[in-house]
Scaffold this active site. Structure first.
Site, PDB file in Angstrom:
ATOM      1  N   SER A   1       0.831  -1.211   0.000  1.00  0.00           N
ATOM      2  CA  SER A   1       0.000   0.000   0.000  1.00  0.00           C
ATOM      3  C   SER A   1       0.861   1.255   0.000  1.00  0.00           C
ATOM      4  O   SER A   1       0.371   2.343  -0.334  1.00  0.00           O
ATOM      5  CB  SER A   1      -0.915   0.009   1.229  1.00  0.00           C
ATOM      6  OG  SER A   1      -0.139  -0.015   2.405  1.00  0.00           O
TER       7      SER A   1
ATOM      8  N   TYR B   1      11.618   2.523   0.751  1.00  0.00           N
ATOM      9  CA  TYR B   1      10.858   1.258   0.717  1.00  0.00           C
ATOM     10  C   TYR B   1       9.744   1.338  -0.323  1.00  0.00           C
ATOM     11  O   TYR B   1       9.559   0.427  -1.134  1.00  0.00           O
ATOM     12  CB  TYR B   1      10.262   0.975   2.107  1.00  0.00           C
ATOM     13  CG  TYR B   1       9.319  -0.209   2.140  1.00  0.00           C
ATOM     14  CD1 TYR B   1       9.797  -1.518   2.073  1.00  0.00           C
ATOM     15  CD2 TYR B   1       7.935  -0.018   2.233  1.00  0.00           C
ATOM     16  CE1 TYR B   1       8.916  -2.608   2.100  1.00  0.00           C
ATOM     17  CE2 TYR B   1       7.062  -1.096   2.264  1.00  0.00           C
ATOM     18  CZ  TYR B   1       7.553  -2.388   2.191  1.00  0.00           C
ATOM     19  OH  TYR B   1       6.690  -3.456   2.211  1.00  0.00           O
TER      20      TYR B   1
HETATM   21  N1  LIG Z   1       3.480  -7.097   7.008  1.00  0.00           N
HETATM   22  C1  LIG Z   1       2.913  -6.106   6.318  1.00  0.00           C
HETATM   23  O1  LIG Z   1       2.079  -5.361   6.841  1.00  0.00           O
HETATM   24  C2  LIG Z   1       3.263  -5.870   4.880  1.00  0.00           C
HETATM   25  C3  LIG Z   1       2.641  -4.804   4.203  1.00  0.00           C
HETATM   26  C4  LIG Z   1       2.961  -4.585   2.859  1.00  0.00           C
HETATM   27  C5  LIG Z   1       3.860  -5.424   2.228  1.00  0.00           C
HETATM   28  N2  LIG Z   1       4.472  -6.439   2.925  1.00  0.00           N
HETATM   29  C6  LIG Z   1       5.430  -7.291   2.217  1.00  0.00           C
HETATM   30  O2  LIG Z   1       5.101  -8.649   2.467  1.00  0.00           O
HETATM   31  C7  LIG Z   1       6.286  -9.440   2.434  1.00  0.00           C
HETATM   32  C8  LIG Z   1       6.387 -10.297   3.692  1.00  0.00           C
HETATM   33  O3  LIG Z   1       6.405  -9.430   4.815  1.00  0.00           O
HETATM   34  P1  LIG Z   1       6.396  -9.963   6.316  1.00  0.00           P
HETATM   35  O4  LIG Z   1       5.589  -8.994   7.102  1.00  0.00           O
HETATM   36  O5  LIG Z   1       6.066 -11.398   6.351  1.00  0.00           O
HETATM   37  O6  LIG Z   1       7.925  -9.725   6.717  1.00  0.00           O
HETATM   38  P2  LIG Z   1       9.003 -10.710   7.404  1.00  0.00           P
HETATM   39  O7  LIG Z   1      10.193  -9.867   7.671  1.00  0.00           O
HETATM   40  O8  LIG Z   1       8.375 -11.454   8.528  1.00  0.00           O
HETATM   41  O9  LIG Z   1       9.308 -11.748   6.231  1.00  0.00           O
HETATM   42  C9  LIG Z   1      10.241 -11.515   5.207  1.00  0.00           C
HETATM   43  C10 LIG Z   1      11.028 -12.791   5.006  1.00  0.00           C
HETATM   44  O10 LIG Z   1      11.949 -12.593   3.912  1.00  0.00           O
HETATM   45  C11 LIG Z   1      13.207 -13.114   4.290  1.00  0.00           C
HETATM   46  N3  LIG Z   1      14.250 -12.410   3.530  1.00  0.00           N
HETATM   47  C12 LIG Z   1      14.611 -11.107   3.657  1.00  0.00           C
HETATM   48  N4  LIG Z   1      15.639 -10.830   2.835  1.00  0.00           N
HETATM   49  C13 LIG Z   1      15.914 -11.968   2.154  1.00  0.00           C
HETATM   50  C14 LIG Z   1      16.879 -12.323   1.168  1.00  0.00           C
HETATM   51  N5  LIG Z   1      17.771 -11.410   0.735  1.00  0.00           N
HETATM   52  N6  LIG Z   1      16.889 -13.574   0.678  1.00  0.00           N
HETATM   53  C15 LIG Z   1      15.997 -14.507   1.147  1.00  0.00           C
HETATM   54  N7  LIG Z   1      15.074 -14.234   2.091  1.00  0.00           N
HETATM   55  C16 LIG Z   1      15.034 -12.979   2.595  1.00  0.00           C
HETATM   56  C17 LIG Z   1      13.298 -12.859   5.784  1.00  0.00           C
HETATM   57  O11 LIG Z   1      14.272 -13.663   6.448  1.00  0.00           O
HETATM   58  C18 LIG Z   1      11.878 -13.157   6.232  1.00  0.00           C
HETATM   59  O12 LIG Z   1      11.717 -14.546   6.527  1.00  0.00           O
HETATM   60  C19 LIG Z   1       7.426  -8.458   2.222  1.00  0.00           C
HETATM   61  O13 LIG Z   1       7.713  -8.405   0.841  1.00  0.00           O
HETATM   62  C20 LIG Z   1       6.863  -7.150   2.689  1.00  0.00           C
HETATM   63  O14 LIG Z   1       7.496  -6.042   2.068  1.00  0.00           O
HETATM   64  C21 LIG Z   1       4.193  -6.689   4.228  1.00  0.00           C
END
Ligand SMILES: NC(=O)c1ccc[n+]([C@@H]2O[C@H](COP(=O)([O-])OP(=O)(O)OC[C@H]3O[C@@H](n4cnc5c(N)ncnc54)[C@H](O)[C@@H]3O)[C@@H](O)[C@H]2O)c1
Length: 326
Positions: free
Chosen positions: A126, A149
């Site tokens: 978002s 970001y």
């Molecule tokens: N949580 C939210 O509210 C939200 C909102 C918008 C978008 N997102 C997106 O959703 C996705 C998941 O988010 P989340 O909240 O589960 O975050 P999170 O940090 O719990 O999960 C991200 C995962 O990616 C892994 N990771 C990071 N860098 C990496 C790399 N270079 N190689 C391999 N693995 C890697 C991390 O170890 C982690 O397990 C992300 O792309 C985030 O930007 C999340």
């Protein structure tokens, strides 16, 4: 075991959203492969699946093209969740955020194209709405990004669109709106507000709301996000692919209202929580005042129907945190 079970690759599968997707797709009978470098994810999130014959873990990094090739080999669907989340993290270290979120994303697209992946579904955000004041947010109308970001997540959409048009790789971007629920990490400098506030309240510590508490968000329970990913994998509607969707509930809640709900629901376990004072701090850079999604497009093209409104999701989430952390 039958050979025609389809394999789903979940990058970032050891993280909050990825581990919930892992659980759901294994239960649906898919083979699940996780690629994760454990930078923000945790082994304990995927521990329950390590002995499952349909589960495979690759410890690797999306910044390394060889790891991406290994992970996409034989895969039908990619759910690309790996990224460095958090606006403040991207402000303090834009280079690493860009390496992971843009270069890593491009590596995954190239590997998916070369491996003949059928569909590449990815976590968009978002934050791509940037400084647009329009409410509710409609997919086609975005503003200027407000953080490094947000730039990375917008660039993801641009690359996905070009890979669909140029190489015929099917892509679907899911613009997540403030996701919360079981498994979201409450610890660390970049923890999301809901798990952070919940743990502080459980410990009778005062949570700090940035600003006056009147900023609002379309807080989205994890089960709604899982449903959108499943619909994106299974849709046979050709008009539904090669595009992006708001992934939200279509309701907004202010931070003050959120705090009220958290106190009310946690107060059922421990009534002293009702007396914990709330503190207020300055607004954070890169934050937009209000966010609210239109979910009409997802309803129309994917038959999305959110299963949890915010209060239903919060009740389940606080119960999970209470049982885990009390
Ligand atoms: N949580 C939210 O509210 C939200 C909102 C918008 C978008 N997102 C997106 O959703 C996705 C998941 O988010 P989340 O909240 O589960 O975050 P999170 O940090 O719990 O999960 C991200 C995962 O990616 C892994 N990771 C990071 N860098 C990496 C790399 N270079 N190689 C391999 N693995 C890697 C991390 O170890 C982690 O397990 C992300 O792309 C985030 O930007 C999340």
């Amino acid at each position: 075991m039958s050979n025609n079970i389809q394999t789903v690759l979940i990058t970032g599968g050891a993280g909050f959203i990825g581990s919930n997707l892992t659980d759901y797709f294994l239960n649906k009978g898919y083979k699940v492969r996780v690629l994760d470098n454990f930078s923000t994810g945790h082994m304990h999130n995927i521990e329950p699946y390590l002995k499952n014959d349909n589960f495979e873990l690759i410890k690797g990094d999306i910044r390394n093209p060889e790891d991406c090739n290994k992970a996409t080999n034989g895969v039908t669907y990619v759910l690309h969740e790996a990224a460095l989340g958090s606006v403040p993290r991207s402000i303090s270290d834009p280079v690493t955020t860009n390496d992971v979120n843009v270069s890593g994303f491009l590596n995954m697209l190239v590997a998916s194209r070369d491996a003949g992946v059928k569909r590449f579904i990815y976590a968009a955000s978002s934050s791509t709405y940037g400084d647009s004041k329009e409410l509710p947010k409609v997919e086609d109308n975005i503003g200027k990004p407000l953080s490094p970001y947000a730039i990375t997540k917008y660039v993801n959409e641009l690359y996905a669109d070009i890979f669909s048009k140029t190489y015929g790789l099917e892509t679907i971007g899911l613009r997540y709106f403030n996701v919360f629920g079981r498994g979201q990490d409450p610890k660390g400098a970049y923890a999301a507000v809901i798990p952070k506030f919940v743990i502080q309240l459980i410990n009778h510590e005062s949570p700090v709301i940035n600003g006056g508490g009147d900023y609002s968000r379309d807080f989205t329970y994890i089960d709604n996000v899982v449903q959108m990913n499943y619909l994106a994998v299974t849709t046979t509607n050709i008009d539904a692919v090669n595009t992006v969707y708001n992934t939200a509930v279509g309701d907004r809640t202010t931070l003050n209202e959120l705090m009220g709900y958290l106190k009310e629901f946690l107060g059922e376990f421990d009534d002293a929580i009702l007396q914990v004072p709330i503190k207020y701090g300055p607004n954070r850079g890169g934050d937009i005042p209000h966010s609210l999604a239109s979910i009409d497009k997802a309803k129309r093209l994917l038959n999305y129907q959110p299963s949890h409104k915010i209060k239903e999701g919060l009740k389940e989430a606080v119960t999970w945190y209470w049982q885990k952390f009390k």
